[in-house]
Design a protein around this motif. Structure first.
Motif, PDB file in Angstrom:
ATOM      1  N   ASP A   1       0.730  -1.167  -0.199  1.00 11.94           N
ATOM      2  CA  ASP A   1      -0.064   0.046  -0.013  1.00 11.94           C
ATOM      3  C   ASP A   1       0.846   1.228  -0.020  1.00 11.94           C
ATOM      4  O   ASP A   1       0.510   2.426  -0.283  1.00 11.94           O
ATOM      5  N   SER A   2       2.200   1.207   0.293  1.00  9.70           N
ATOM      6  CA  SER A   2       3.275   2.558   0.213  1.00  9.70           C
ATOM      7  C   SER A   2       3.689   2.496  -0.965  1.00  9.70           C
ATOM      8  O   SER A   2       4.960   3.102  -1.267  1.00  9.70           O
TER       9      SER A   2
ATOM     10  N   ARG B   1       0.441   2.507  -8.477  1.00 12.08           N
ATOM     11  CA  ARG B   1      -0.886   2.352  -8.130  1.00 12.08           C
ATOM     12  C   ARG B   1      -1.935   2.641  -9.291  1.00 12.08           C
ATOM     13  O   ARG B   1      -2.933   1.795  -9.566  1.00 12.08           O
TER      14      ARG B   1
ATOM     15  N   ASP C   1      -4.597   0.085 -11.169  1.00  8.43           N
ATOM     16  CA  ASP C   1      -6.196   0.270 -10.970  1.00  8.43           C
ATOM     17  C   ASP C   1      -6.578   0.659 -12.147  1.00  8.43           C
ATOM     18  O   ASP C   1      -7.861   0.598 -12.307  1.00  8.43           O
TER      19      ASP C   1
ATOM     20  N   ASP D   1      -5.168  -6.527  -5.065  1.00  7.05           N
ATOM     21  CA  ASP D   1      -5.374  -6.109  -3.674  1.00  7.05           C
ATOM     22  C   ASP D   1      -3.991  -5.343  -2.838  1.00  7.05           C
ATOM     23  O   ASP D   1      -2.934  -5.944  -3.299  1.00  7.05           O
ATOM     24  N   TYR D   2      -4.279  -4.284  -2.144  1.00  5.93           N
ATOM     25  CA  TYR D   2      -3.302  -3.737  -1.499  1.00  5.93           C
ATOM     26  C   TYR D   2      -3.130  -4.240   0.032  1.00  5.93           C
ATOM     27  O   TYR D   2      -3.781  -4.645   0.297  1.00  5.93           O
ATOM     28  N   TYR D   3      -1.679  -4.197   0.402  1.00  6.56           N
ATOM     29  CA  TYR D   3      -1.636  -4.755   1.810  1.00  6.56           C
ATOM     30  C   TYR D   3      -0.755  -4.000   2.546  1.00  6.56           C
ATOM     31  O   TYR D   3       0.005  -3.109   1.995  1.00  6.56           O
ATOM     32  N   ASP D   4      -0.888  -3.914   3.857  1.00  7.25           N
ATOM     33  CA  ASP D   4       0.093  -3.138   4.807  1.00  7.25           C
ATOM     34  C   ASP D   4       1.490  -3.483   4.748  1.00  7.25           C
ATOM     35  O   ASP D   4       1.937  -4.765   4.934  1.00  7.25           O
TER      36      ASP D   4
ATOM     37  N   ASP E   1      -4.189   8.686  -1.864  1.00  7.31           N
ATOM     38  CA  ASP E   1      -4.502   7.450  -2.475  1.00  7.31           C
ATOM     39  C   ASP E   1      -4.330   6.086  -1.681  1.00  7.31           C
ATOM     40  O   ASP E   1      -4.676   5.002  -2.273  1.00  7.31           O
ATOM     41  N   ARG E   2      -3.866   6.127  -0.513  1.00  8.43           N
ATOM     42  CA  ARG E   2      -3.759   4.971   0.332  1.00  8.43           C
ATOM     43  C   ARG E   2      -5.073   4.225   0.678  1.00  8.43           C
ATOM     44  O   ARG E   2      -5.930   5.004   0.909  1.00  8.43           O
ATOM     45  N   ARG E   3      -5.015   3.015   0.468  1.00  6.53           N
ATOM     46  CA  ARG E   3      -5.831   2.069   0.840  1.00  6.53           C
ATOM     47  C   ARG E   3      -6.011   1.449   2.399  1.00  6.53           C
ATOM     48  O   ARG E   3      -7.040   1.406   2.776  1.00  6.53           O
ATOM     49  N   ILE E   4      -4.860   1.208   2.755  1.00  7.14           N
ATOM     50  CA  ILE E   4      -4.876   0.491   4.021  1.00  7.14           C
ATOM     51  C   ILE E   4      -3.999   1.668   4.972  1.00  7.14           C
ATOM     52  O   ILE E   4      -4.677   1.868   5.938  1.00  7.14           O
TER      53      ILE E   4
END
Length: 397
Positions: free
Chosen positions: A110-111, A117, A121, A132-135, A357-360
């Motif tokens: 996610d960073s 990104r 998308d 999928d985005y992850y921490d 734009d961050r998701r997590i």
């Protein structure tokens, strides 16, 4: 007569940078490789042409100049092969295209760099790839996010703009159990401070625009693969017809020769300024992996050999609506720091980063985030310039 074929073993990183990729005695003793400008390559006869029976066949497939750079990067990365691409962004997107297909699933940190990104998308979504985005702090727990169709995990450490450190060995171990490819954007550290392939990564990516070139005048990216993934990467690159130019390859190879000493200077100056900024009343936090106070510092210390010259600071803010105004006032108060994108060159740069734009991950809430690229100027002068930025903030409060 000296034996020029014997290369010393166990040489240091700066010695390796000086020697890697080209033997002067392969071309009359000239210390730099020739810049070969070409598209068409002639064959001596029809049979050789039909069989592609010579080293060079067409310039998109390589020239002596581009090969010299690829050989140097292979040595630094410990890679089976390297391709050159026209930009750092292309160096990330081409592997995604090489290893993903319709119906596949990819896990993206996610960073990640914001333009990657956007590519995921839009373009990957149109191609039928699920993302999928992850921490970035997830480590081995990433296993919970795997699906039967997960084919690729993209990592970036430290993370863009907020510099999160990932546990790369833990992530690669899980990914390989699921037979997924692991790619890593290693631009911040370069192979001098972190060698991804030694930690289980399959594909190591660098924006050569940054530290390898080093002078803010070249666009290029490199992608280096381990033995099991090199063939597919090379095929995809040939199918896409993307390549680096001989002139740019020459410049990047020349930049490599001094990258070690430049990185030492970037690292030393950046850490001195990061430590100083921690004590400033207008600063809420400093985001630099080499600081003991930074989350993930222990992993950085375990895996990395050094730090580069890019980090961020979080200015103390008031209301979120005022964050942009405060950041702009700080930036406009600077004179030595240029206001510009990219980094890795000789001049210090500053940039207000948007993290919407961050998701997590959530953006720091204390105030606006300003990314600093610390160049080759004197630290005392850069401190004085940053103080001018803080004074500009005081003027609007």
């Amino acid at each position: 007569m000296r034996d020029h074929d014997k290369s010393p073993r166990n040489i240091g990183p700066n010695t390796q940078l000086v020697r890697a990729g080209y033997d002067p005695f392969e071309y009359h003793g000239f210390i730099n490789p020739p810049t070969v400008h070409a598209s068409t390559v002639l064959f001596p006869d029809a049979g050789t042409m039909e069989q592609h029976g010579q080293q060079y066949t067409y310039a998109t497939r390589g020239t002596p100049t581009t090969d010299a750079l690829c050989d140097a990067i292979n040595e630094l990365e410990g890679a089976a092969g390297t391709i050159l691409l026209p930009s750092g962004l292309a160096a990330v997107t081409v592997p995604l295209l090489a290893y993903l297909a319709k119906g596949d699933h990819a896990l993206i940190v996610d960073s990640v760099y914001g333009n990657v990104r956007h590519f995921c998308d839009t373009m990957l979504a149109r191609f039928g790839v699920e993302v999928d985005y992850y921490d970035p702090s997830i480590g081995a727990a990433i296993e919970e996010l795997f699906k039967p169709n997960t084919r690729l995990v993209h990592t970036e450490a430290p993370g863009s703009n907020t510099f999160e450190i990932q546990d790369i060995p833990a992530i690669t171990s899980v990914a390989h159990r699921h037979r997924a490819v692991v790619t890593m954007d290693n631009t911040w550290a370069t192979p001098l401070y972190f060698r991804p392939l030694d930690f289980g990564v399959d594909i190591s990516i660098q924006a050569s625009t940054k530290y390898p070139a080093g002078h803010a005048d070249i666009l290029m990216g490199t992608v280096s693969a381990n033995e099991s993934h090199w063939r597919r990467l090379k095929q995809a690159n040939g199918q896409l017809g993307l390549c680096g130019t001989p002139d740019d390859a020459y410049q990047v190879l020349r930049g490599l020769r001094t990258m070690g000493v430049r990185l030492e200077r970037h690292q030393r100056s950046a850490l001195a300024l990061a430590e100083w900024l921690q004590e400033q009343p207008d600063v809420a936090r400093v985001l630099h992996p080499a600081l003991p106070s930074f989350p993930g510092h222990d992993i950085w210390k375990r895996d990395f050999k050094g730090a580069s010259g890019v980090f961020s600071l979080v200015l103390k803010g008031s209301r979120k609506d005022d964050f942009k105004m405060k950041a702009q006032a700080f930036l406009d108060g600077l004179s030595l720091f240029g206001l510009g994108y990219s980094w890795g060159g000789f001049q210090s740069l500053a940039l207000h980063v948007e993290l919407d734009d961050r998701r997590i991950l959530e953006a720091p809430s204390e105030g606006p985030v300003v990314r600093l690229q610390i160049g080759l100027e004197d630290v005392a002068d850069l401190k004085a310039d940053l103080e001018r930025g803080f004074q500009a903030i005081a003027g609007i409060q």
